[in-house]
Design a protein around this motif. Sequence first.
Motif, PDB file in Angstrom:
ATOM      1  N   GLY A 252       0.831  -1.198   0.000  1.00  0.00           N
ATOM      2  CA  GLY A 252       0.000   0.000   0.000  1.00  0.00           C
ATOM      3  C   GLY A 252       0.860   1.241   0.000  1.00  0.00           C
ATOM      4  O   GLY A 252       2.092   1.165  -0.125  1.00  0.00           O
ATOM      5  N   GLU A 253       0.228   2.375   0.171  1.00  0.00           N
ATOM      6  CA  GLU A 253       0.968   3.641   0.104  1.00  0.00           C
ATOM      7  C   GLU A 253       0.354   4.655   1.046  1.00  0.00           C
ATOM      8  O   GLU A 253      -0.868   4.714   1.232  1.00  0.00           O
ATOM      9  CB  GLU A 253       0.955   4.190  -1.321  1.00  0.00           C
ATOM     10  N   VAL A 254       1.226   5.469   1.650  1.00  0.00           N
ATOM     11  CA  VAL A 254       0.789   6.605   2.450  1.00  0.00           C
ATOM     12  C   VAL A 254       1.661   7.799   2.072  1.00  0.00           C
ATOM     13  O   VAL A 254       2.876   7.673   1.918  1.00  0.00           O
ATOM     14  CB  VAL A 254       0.886   6.301   3.961  1.00  0.00           C
ATOM     15  N   ARG A 255       1.016   8.935   1.872  1.00  0.00           N
ATOM     16  CA  ARG A 255       1.715  10.162   1.477  1.00  0.00           C
ATOM     17  C   ARG A 255       1.322  11.284   2.425  1.00  0.00           C
ATOM     18  O   ARG A 255       0.129  11.511   2.660  1.00  0.00           O
ATOM     19  CB  ARG A 255       1.367  10.546   0.028  1.00  0.00           C
ATOM     20  N   VAL A 256       2.327  11.956   2.991  1.00  0.00           N
ATOM     21  CA  VAL A 256       2.086  13.080   3.898  1.00  0.00           C
ATOM     22  C   VAL A 256       2.635  14.335   3.236  1.00  0.00           C
ATOM     23  O   VAL A 256       3.851  14.543   3.167  1.00  0.00           O
ATOM     24  CB  VAL A 256       2.752  12.843   5.268  1.00  0.00           C
ATOM     25  N   SER A 432       5.284  -1.452  -1.222  1.00  0.00           N
ATOM     26  CA  SER A 432       4.676  -0.521  -0.274  1.00  0.00           C
ATOM     27  C   SER A 432       5.541   0.729  -0.253  1.00  0.00           C
ATOM     28  O   SER A 432       6.755   0.654  -0.449  1.00  0.00           O
ATOM     29  CB  SER A 432       4.606  -1.118   1.135  1.00  0.00           C
ATOM     30  N   MET A 433       4.910   1.880  -0.016  1.00  0.00           N
ATOM     31  CA  MET A 433       5.658   3.130  -0.097  1.00  0.00           C
ATOM     32  C   MET A 433       5.095   4.136   0.904  1.00  0.00           C
ATOM     33  O   MET A 433       3.885   4.220   1.123  1.00  0.00           O
ATOM     34  CB  MET A 433       5.583   3.706  -1.512  1.00  0.00           C
ATOM     35  N   ALA A 434       5.995   4.889   1.519  1.00  0.00           N
ATOM     36  CA  ALA A 434       5.612   5.983   2.409  1.00  0.00           C
ATOM     37  C   ALA A 434       6.486   7.175   2.082  1.00  0.00           C
ATOM     38  O   ALA A 434       7.698   7.038   1.911  1.00  0.00           O
ATOM     39  CB  ALA A 434       5.770   5.583   3.871  1.00  0.00           C
ATOM     40  N   SER A 435       5.870   8.356   1.979  1.00  0.00           N
ATOM     41  CA  SER A 435       6.609   9.569   1.606  1.00  0.00           C
ATOM     42  C   SER A 435       6.116  10.739   2.435  1.00  0.00           C
ATOM     43  O   SER A 435       4.942  10.812   2.817  1.00  0.00           O
ATOM     44  CB  SER A 435       6.429   9.888   0.116  1.00  0.00           C
ATOM     45  N   SER A 436       7.041  11.669   2.710  1.00  0.00           N
ATOM     46  CA  SER A 436       6.711  12.866   3.474  1.00  0.00           C
ATOM     47  C   SER A 436       7.492  14.043   2.924  1.00  0.00           C
ATOM     48  O   SER A 436       8.683  13.916   2.618  1.00  0.00           O
ATOM     49  CB  SER A 436       7.059  12.652   4.952  1.00  0.00           C
ATOM     50  N   GLY A 437       6.812  15.195   2.765  1.00  0.00           N
ATOM     51  CA  GLY A 437       7.456  16.398   2.251  1.00  0.00           C
ATOM     52  C   GLY A 437       6.619  17.054   1.177  1.00  0.00           C
ATOM     53  O   GLY A 437       5.406  16.814   1.056  1.00  0.00           O
ATOM     54  N   ASN A 438       7.254  17.891   0.378  1.00  0.00           N
ATOM     55  CA  ASN A 438       6.599  18.486  -0.792  1.00  0.00           C
ATOM     56  C   ASN A 438       6.638  17.445  -1.916  1.00  0.00           C
ATOM     57  O   ASN A 438       7.644  17.268  -2.585  1.00  0.00           O
ATOM     58  CB  ASN A 438       7.333  19.762  -1.210  1.00  0.00           C
ATOM     59  N   LEU A 439       5.526  16.751  -2.121  1.00  0.00           N
ATOM     60  CA  LEU A 439       5.508  15.546  -2.950  1.00  0.00           C
ATOM     61  C   LEU A 439       5.089  15.796  -4.390  1.00  0.00           C
ATOM     62  O   LEU A 439       4.727  14.842  -5.096  1.00  0.00           O
ATOM     63  CB  LEU A 439       4.560  14.506  -2.315  1.00  0.00           C
ATOM     64  N   ILE A 440       5.169  17.035  -4.862  1.00  0.00           N
ATOM     65  CA  ILE A 440       4.701  17.336  -6.210  1.00  0.00           C
ATOM     66  C   ILE A 440       5.489  16.573  -7.276  1.00  0.00           C
ATOM     67  O   ILE A 440       4.957  16.235  -8.344  1.00  0.00           O
ATOM     68  CB  ILE A 440       4.769  18.869  -6.469  1.00  0.00           C
TER      69      ILE A 440
END
Length: 448
Positions: A252-256, A432-440
């Motif tokens: 799955g994926e979560v993006r902050v 699976s992926m998780a990211s945080s920051g300015n995700l543009i």
Amino acid sequence: MKGIRGISKLSTRLYAAQVARKLDVSAEHVKFQPQEVQVTKLPSGLVIASLDNYSPGSRIGVFVKAGCRYESPENQGVTHLLRLAANLVLLVHQHDVDRSFNVLNTVVTSSRENMIYSVDCLRDHIDTVMEYLINVTTAPEFRPWEVSDLTPRVKMDKALAAQTPQMGVIEGLHGAAYKNALSNSLYCPDYMVSQVDSDHMHNFIQNNFTSARMALVGLGVDHNVLKQVGEQFLNIRSGMGTAGTKAQYRGGEVRVQNGSSLVHSVVVSEGAAVGTDEAMAFSVLQHVLGAGPHIKRGSNPTSKLFHGVAKATADPFDASAFNSNYSDSGLFGVYTISQSAAAGDVIKAAISQVKAVTGGVSEADLTRAKTQLKAEYLMSLESSEGLLDAMGSQALSGGVYHSPEAIAQKIDSVSATDVANAANKFVSGKKSMASSGNLIKTPFVDEI
């Protein structure tokens, strides 16, 4: 206090002198035979592990299979409260502790699988100190008003964790990667803050703090003494306790999205369970790719990830292999930190380096990775904290302790084919992926 060594790191000559005075002989005539780690499993299931290193200070720990993976929807966050509440029991005896100086340090930590209660003490006061440790782990009171007073500390813990991008990304990754068990957070969820009460805490301890789920571990203590303590005080509740649910990997994926100019991102597939041959292959693969700088504040000139990503971008970045192993699952992948505009290039370049290993790894790279892994493991055992953790983790999971020589042999037995197979499992596995920051400019998991 800065400038003062921990009591467990004092020279053994000090303890030799104490023994010499008792025997009325010269300290030079006191000989100590090197000891091996001793492990005993009692009929109740309680495991006793010890190493008498003849230190004047002792470190004793109780390891319990009671991490956040064993929380249910009704008591989410209870292990977070248990960490904070441990000192409530010690406060009852604080006057005695201050007066006698028996307890030098008390630490309570938890992972997704275990809770660890450890104390540092003077060797001559082990009996007194064990009373504190046993009260913390087996007879806490958890008065309702004291538990309520922990709410501000729970909120502060969560706020501090939120300020650390790495912690937020790793927590989000587990929530996205698993359907249950390992998806539980180390921290109390917002909706459960002030909802977890003393009854939740008592019930969790009743169901999980059983003898068969515990290991009593000691450094600088005689094995027979520790065994006697375990037989007398920790044969408390029989049975295996709450049966843990097998972790189910889903991907799955979560993006902050936030205003940070740096993007923290981790991409993984399911890895291997701890203690397996496959887990060792993933550990070697991690060091083939680059597990981070091996010199404090240094660069990582042997890292394939570093050099591979450097060819894809001129912006500052950091990239390392990510590897986490649990009793029934694991996660393996790449962790990158980059400027927002270069995030996509950095992530894809890092993954390309893992793909390159599926075609094979050179003998020189394999030997280097094994050497680094062995050095890292041996260095972790140089501190009393690291050695106690290794002894306790192994004793709790399998009821045995593997010597450093045995671990080194397992590392040496990993072949280039094993490493290539591990890399292929990541490449072909569900991500699976998780990211945080300015995700543009950060790609989604289905775009990599």
